[in-house]
Design an enzyme around this catalytic site. Structure first.
Site, PDB file in Angstrom:
ATOM      1  N   ARG A  74       0.854  -1.184   0.000  1.00 15.53           N
ATOM      2  CA  ARG A  74       0.000   0.000   0.000  1.00 15.53           C
ATOM      3  C   ARG A  74       0.892   1.236   0.000  1.00 15.53           C
ATOM      4  NH1 ARG A  74      -4.957   1.424   4.102  1.00 15.53           N
ATOM      5  NH2 ARG A  74      -3.353   1.214   5.726  1.00 15.53           N
ATOM      6  N   ASP A  88       9.323  -0.235  -9.462  1.00 12.90           N
ATOM      7  CA  ASP A  88      10.715  -0.497  -9.848  1.00 12.90           C
ATOM      8  C   ASP A  88      11.415  -1.457  -8.897  1.00 12.90           C
ATOM      9  OD1 ASP A  88      10.510   1.073 -12.084  1.00 12.90           O
ATOM     10  OD2 ASP A  88      11.621   2.788 -11.269  1.00 12.90           O
ATOM     11  N   GLU A 152     -13.039   4.501   0.474  1.00  9.99           N
ATOM     12  CA  GLU A 152     -13.143   4.640   1.928  1.00  9.99           C
ATOM     13  C   GLU A 152     -13.768   5.963   2.356  1.00  9.99           C
ATOM     14  OE1 GLU A 152      -9.166   4.221   3.518  1.00  9.99           O
ATOM     15  OE2 GLU A 152      -8.282   4.911   1.643  1.00  9.99           O
TER      16      GLU A 152
END
Length: 253
Positions: A74, A88, A152
């Site tokens: 996250r 990456d 949310e």
């Protein structure tokens, strides 16, 4: 060298339910321990933790020792620079927080795609590209990258259908804690109004054929979500499990 296959994304597509754990404690030992516990996925949280980029790499390596366990990350925010760096270093599945509009969902997707489809910057000697050994990484990276948007807020729920239908969004995760605050019940995601709203959101998403996810520290609620067809459910947070067991141990003396 072949690119790493994203088992989590494949399971989403097949409709296979997946059980997960939340990793908030930095370092090598905890994510490795969580990955060895038999869960399908472990999420490395950087939004509400002090985890830095080097520790994310360490956690990815620790979880990667278990080939049947998927690592999710996250980001701290829906930021193309942050997302670029996470991709990456080898993150393939991102849970992007605070997505309130389809435009924000599209921006999250664009951050994971190379031009002309997106805005991800080129880096051909990265860990994700096998340090340059995955010959077709640029062409094939998007096929294994999984974008989950976190809904949310009341605003996000009002835009739910458009967010979920955004091209490149692979799943929608309902964030019960922030949603409860947005609905006027801060700190009470179990409030009946919040739970009814979550159930309605899942019903809408399932009708659209969109994979869904949630976190619940209440085992009975987690089982109810799974029974309702929610595709991936986190059932614990490392710090919460540690605190609960420490408090229970102390209470014995």
């Amino acid at each position: 060298m072949e690119m790493h296959k994203n088992l989590f994304k494949a399971a989403l597509k097949s409709g296979t339910q997946q059980l997960g754990m939340w990793n908030t404690i930095p370092g090598l030992a905890v994510p490795e321990m969580l990955a060895g516990a038999g869960f399908d996925w472990v999420l490395i949280d950087t939004e509400h933790t002090p985890v830095d980029m080097a520790e994310i790499v360490t956690a990815l390596q620790a979880i990667g020792q278990y080939p049947n366990v998927s690592a999710l990350v996250r980001p701290v925010a829906n930021d193309p620079v942050v997302i670029k760096r996470l991709l990456d270093v080898g993150a393939q599945t991102l849970l992007v927080p605070m997505v309130d509009t389809p435009e924000q969902a599209a921006a999250a997707v664009a951050a994971t795609r190379y031009p002309p489809e997106g805005v991800r910057g080129m880096g051909l000697t990265t860990r994700a590209a096998g340090f340059g050994r995955v010959a077709n990484y640029v062409q094939a990276a998007a096929t294994e990258i999984c974008v989950i948007v976190q809904v949310e807020s009341v605003t996000a729920l009002n835009n739910l259908d458009a967010i979920a239908a955004t091209p490149g969004v692979d799943a929608v995760f309902i964030g019960p804690s922030d949603l409860s605050a947005s609905m006027g019940h801060p700190g009470n995601p179990g409030h009946p109004d919040v739970q009814a709203t979550i159930d309605t959101a899942f019903a809408r998403l399932h009708a659209m054929g969109v994979p869904t996810g949630i976190i619940s520290l209440d085992p009975e609620a987690a089982k109810r979500y799974l029974a309702a067809g929610v595709g991936f459910v986190a059932v614990g947070i490392d710090l919460a499990v540690l605190r609960q067991n420490i408090d229970a141990l102390r209470a014995q003396f």
